[in-house]
Design a protein around this motif. Structure first.
Motif, PDB file in Angstrom:
ATOM      1  N   VAL A  91      -4.442 -42.065  77.481  1.00 47.95           N
ATOM      2  CA  VAL A  91      -3.440 -41.523  78.400  1.00 47.95           C
ATOM      3  C   VAL A  91      -2.111 -42.262  78.303  1.00 47.95           C
ATOM      4  O   VAL A  91      -1.037 -41.636  78.299  1.00 47.95           O
ATOM      5  CB  VAL A  91      -3.971 -41.578  79.855  1.00 47.95           C
ATOM      6  N   ASP A  92      -2.149 -43.578  78.216  1.00 46.41           N
ATOM      7  CA  ASP A  92      -0.894 -44.340  78.245  1.00 46.41           C
ATOM      8  C   ASP A  92      -0.051 -44.177  76.984  1.00 46.41           C
ATOM      9  O   ASP A  92       1.087 -44.652  76.930  1.00 46.41           O
ATOM     10  CB  ASP A  92      -1.160 -45.816  78.525  1.00 46.41           C
ATOM     11  N   TRP A 118      -1.838 -42.254  86.807  1.00 48.14           N
ATOM     12  CA  TRP A 118      -1.710 -42.859  85.480  1.00 48.14           C
ATOM     13  C   TRP A 118      -0.377 -43.563  85.292  1.00 48.14           C
ATOM     14  O   TRP A 118      -0.239 -44.399  84.407  1.00 48.14           O
ATOM     15  CB  TRP A 118      -1.872 -41.788  84.399  1.00 48.14           C
ATOM     16  N   ARG A 119       0.618 -43.186  86.092  1.00 53.53           N
ATOM     17  CA  ARG A 119       1.955 -43.788  86.026  1.00 53.53           C
ATOM     18  C   ARG A 119       2.588 -43.613  84.645  1.00 53.53           C
ATOM     19  O   ARG A 119       3.099 -44.552  84.037  1.00 53.53           O
ATOM     20  CB  ARG A 119       1.891 -45.281  86.377  1.00 53.53           C
ATOM     21  N   GLY A 156     -10.657 -36.765  70.503  1.00 58.24           N
ATOM     22  CA  GLY A 156     -11.212 -38.077  70.807  1.00 58.24           C
ATOM     23  C   GLY A 156     -11.211 -38.401  72.287  1.00 58.24           C
ATOM     24  O   GLY A 156     -12.042 -39.176  72.761  1.00 58.24           O
ATOM     25  N   TYR A 157     -10.276 -37.799  73.022  1.00 53.46           N
ATOM     26  CA  TYR A 157     -10.169 -38.056  74.457  1.00 53.46           C
ATOM     27  C   TYR A 157     -10.250 -36.733  75.210  1.00 53.46           C
ATOM     28  O   TYR A 157      -9.422 -35.842  75.011  1.00 53.46           O
ATOM     29  CB  TYR A 157      -8.867 -38.797  74.780  1.00 53.46           C
ATOM     30  N   GLN A 158     -11.276 -36.621  76.048  1.00 56.24           N
ATOM     31  CA  GLN A 158     -11.491 -35.440  76.885  1.00 56.24           C
ATOM     32  C   GLN A 158     -11.464 -35.914  78.337  1.00 56.24           C
ATOM     33  O   GLN A 158     -12.470 -36.352  78.874  1.00 56.24           O
ATOM     34  CB  GLN A 158     -12.828 -34.788  76.562  1.00 56.24           C
ATOM     35  N   ILE A 159     -10.308 -35.862  78.939  1.00 55.57           N
ATOM     36  CA  ILE A 159     -10.107 -36.439  80.265  1.00 55.57           C
ATOM     37  C   ILE A 159     -10.351 -35.366  81.317  1.00 55.57           C
ATOM     38  O   ILE A 159      -9.613 -34.383  81.405  1.00 55.57           O
ATOM     39  CB  ILE A 159      -8.687 -37.017  80.386  1.00 55.57           C
ATOM     40  N   ASP A 160     -11.409 -35.545  82.090  1.00 58.77           N
ATOM     41  CA  ASP A 160     -11.797 -34.571  83.106  1.00 58.77           C
ATOM     42  C   ASP A 160     -10.936 -34.788  84.351  1.00 58.77           C
ATOM     43  O   ASP A 160     -11.032 -35.820  85.015  1.00 58.77           O
ATOM     44  CB  ASP A 160     -13.281 -34.735  83.436  1.00 58.77           C
ATOM     45  N   LEU A 161     -10.093 -33.816  84.669  1.00 59.65           N
ATOM     46  CA  LEU A 161      -9.119 -34.011  85.743  1.00 59.65           C
ATOM     47  C   LEU A 161      -9.757 -34.080  87.120  1.00 59.65           C
ATOM     48  O   LEU A 161      -9.233 -34.746  88.017  1.00 59.65           O
ATOM     49  CB  LEU A 161      -8.065 -32.901  85.707  1.00 59.65           C
TER      50      LEU A 161
END
Length: 250
Positions: A91-92, A118-119, A156-161
């Protein structure tokens, strides 16, 4: 009584609602049911092209005379599986995010998480059809609905909201609620909620009626009974209010 126009979301998560409505003789005789993407459900209620809709909660303030008419909704107490921020990087390191055009709520949610949790301050890009192919390197994409099952594992990144919201606010997340834009006859509301309750309590029958080609029946059952939560209780109503307060700021 004129037939009540119902707009229901056409995703897998709405199968129990669809089953309940379509197996009610009263609802079938007194309704016109259309299957739509979430943003279209909202548009129809805003422009009085439907009387009741399974509406993204972010759209509720835009609906004239909006009233939540049911104790059932689309919500989650953890990973929801079908509202994902997909990325090749953490995310960053995300610099741009394509925003899925199917739902207003998820768009607002990802903006809230970017600013307050997450800023980060990425560029947001309104997406059009086939935008998923642009998700690469530092460009991420919000993907909702049944498509998330298909393409999520490619990244590679599956970010579940939903899960990110819960970590952020320590409360469940409500994606959509049953909303009307006018007074609905009491008899109809009783039968409507009876049919919705039936659908959510007969998941095995739902699966037998609407078997999915996207995921296995075993996965479908866990999705409909664990990932998705249908009861709209007081804590979830509070969560809607908290979300709408933040959504107004992004």
């Amino acid at each position: 009584m004129e037939k009540i126009r119902i707009s229901i979301v056409s995703f897998i998560n709405s199968m129990p609602f669809k089953y309940g409505l379509e197996t009610s003789d009263y609802i079938i005789e007194n309704s016109i049911i259309s299957n739509d993407i979430p943003s279209e459900c909202a548009r129809k209620l805003i422009h009085d092209e439907a009387d009741i809709g399974l509406v993204p909660v972010a759209a509720i303030p835009e609906i004239p005379s909006a009233e939540i008419i049911s104790d059932y909704c689309l919500s989650s107490n953890g990973n929801v599986e079908t509202v994902l921020l997909l990325s090749d990087v953490p995310v960053d390191r995300i610099e741009r995010i394509y925003l899925d055009y199917h739902s207003r709520t998820s768009v607002k949610l990802v903006k809230i998480l970017c600013r307050y949790y997450w800023r980060i301050n990425p560029e947001f890009i309104p997406a059009s059809e086939n935008y998923e192919k642009n998700i690469q390197k530092t460009v991420a994409g919000l993907v909702i609905g049944d498509r998330a099952f298909k393409i999520g594992k490619q990244f590679g990144y599956q970010i579940d909201l939903s899960n990110e919201w819960i970590k952020f606010k320590n409360m469940p997340f409500v994606f959509a609620a049953w909303v009307s834009n006018k007074k609905i006859p009491k008899k109809y509301l009783i039968e409507f909620n009876k049919s919705i309750k039936k659908g959510t309590s007969e998941i095995d029958n739902v699966i037998n009626s609407y078997s999915s080609k996207i995921i296995s029946d075993a996965h479908l059952k866990s999705y409909l009974t664990e990932s998705i939560r249908y009861e709209l209780d007081d804590k979830k109503r509070e969560a809607i209010n908290v979300f709408l307060e933040l959504a107004a700021k992004v």
